[in-house]
Design an enzyme around this catalytic site. Sequence first.
Site, PDB file in Angstrom:
ATOM      1  N   SER A 205      -6.296   0.171   8.496  1.00  0.00           N
ATOM      2  CA  SER A 205      -5.649   0.484   7.338  1.00  0.00           C
ATOM      3  C   SER A 205      -5.697   1.908   6.834  1.00  0.00           C
ATOM      4  O   SER A 205      -5.195   2.809   7.512  1.00  0.00           O
ATOM      5  CB  SER A 205      -6.109  -0.399   6.271  1.00  0.00           C
ATOM      6  N   ASP A 301       4.132  -5.698   7.601  1.00  0.00           N
ATOM      7  CA  ASP A 301       2.665  -5.288   7.281  1.00  0.00           C
ATOM      8  C   ASP A 301       2.527  -5.766   5.815  1.00  0.00           C
ATOM      9  O   ASP A 301       3.255  -5.399   4.921  1.00  0.00           O
ATOM     10  CB  ASP A 301       2.174  -3.931   7.129  1.00  0.00           C
ATOM     11  N   HIS A 368      -2.273  -7.888   8.306  1.00  0.00           N
ATOM     12  CA  HIS A 368      -2.788  -6.370   8.063  1.00  0.00           C
ATOM     13  C   HIS A 368      -4.229  -6.158   8.605  1.00  0.00           C
ATOM     14  O   HIS A 368      -4.955  -6.840   8.298  1.00  0.00           O
ATOM     15  CB  HIS A 368      -2.688  -6.068   6.532  1.00  0.00           C
TER      16      HIS A 368
END
Length: 424
Positions: A205, A301, A368
């Site tokens: 991330s 995502d 994600h």
Amino acid sequence: MKNMIFNCFSIFFLIGFNVLGKCANGYEFFDTNSTKMLSFVENYSNFNQSAAGHYNPLYVGLTLIRGAAAKGAVCLDGTLPGYHLHRGYGSGANSWIVHLEGGGWCNSIRTCVYRKTTRRGSSNYFEKQLAFTGILSNQAQENPDFFNWNRVKIRYCDGASFTGDSEDKVHGLQFRGQKIWLAAIEELMSKGMRYANQALLSGCSAGGLASILHCDEFRGFFSRRTRVKCLADAGMFMDARDVAGGHTLRNMYNGVVTLQGSGKNLPRTCTNHLDPTSCFFPQNIISNLRTPMFLLNTAYDSWQIIASLAPPSADRRGTWKACQKNPANCSPSQLNFLQGFRNQMLNSVKRFSMSRQNGLFINSCFAHCQSERQDTWFADNSPLLGNKPIALAVGDWYFERSAVKKIDCPYPCDKTCHNLVFRA
């Protein structure tokens, strides 16, 4: 588990300092009304422990960087930064993974003041131990290529993907991400990393973005004899228009870069011809990287759909809420919009993928971060592309056993996905 189902729809809105919701074992998303998007905070360590509990993960203790304060390398609130290190052994004793923790960003005084009261802005709130799963696991059956390497997780407490270097004395804020990065690397070098024959910089991330931003810099710390590569998991944040035609993520990134003084620490190959905010977007950086890079990303995502493409500020009537909870609820027009987003991402990696040294694994899942979770990294029912799980794809690329340029067919063709499905 083909779908990871959460017991609450963990999207939260932070207005001022009031959190309007909480989910015990999921993700925390923050947004605002109108134009500014506040910080996104992931709770992957807790998620890993609950979703992959039967893996009996290794817990690794926290080390604070004692000499960091003297170098100005401190968290948002001025506390010491830290990391978790588990030593390698055998054939991996001289190989290192440096994994950068994720956890969104803060783009305003308000959001950064809030952030410094959390583990994303102060080491006072760091967990004393973290579960090492996925790419950080010490078990060969869970992490076949990197299990016996030195594995490090650098904690994230600055809010600008380890790039800021500024301060706000009035509000007691230290924006020292770049110095934290340098202090952590220096300490790891002193603990043996300088002698590494193999090194991999990775991140998830906001940490995945950081691994892109710092990739060539990381290469520069080692001799030419060291095999150095980088992996970005869920770090391809796109400069895309939201469902209302606005630029939610660009507006937020502009706040991050401006407030935290990140511009001077972004790759010169980009800032020489683009503005600093544009150079916080990976699509403007990846093709000019000199160091081999592997992009692990979903084409849909989950974070970007919820907080960037269809945030409440752009979806005022809430027409995207059901689609955000479960892709099966998306209307044809919504799926068409998401297919357009996928196409934009694929176009942004075309030049990058032409380089023999780079690797790709872009699957058509609603997820994600897939490298930290054991169920998605390497397990009996992990996501597959070409019958290959993520761990083996990354290993094949790193050790140059084969070229890896894997791009999935559009949703809903992939039946191996572990889609994040939120249940209210």
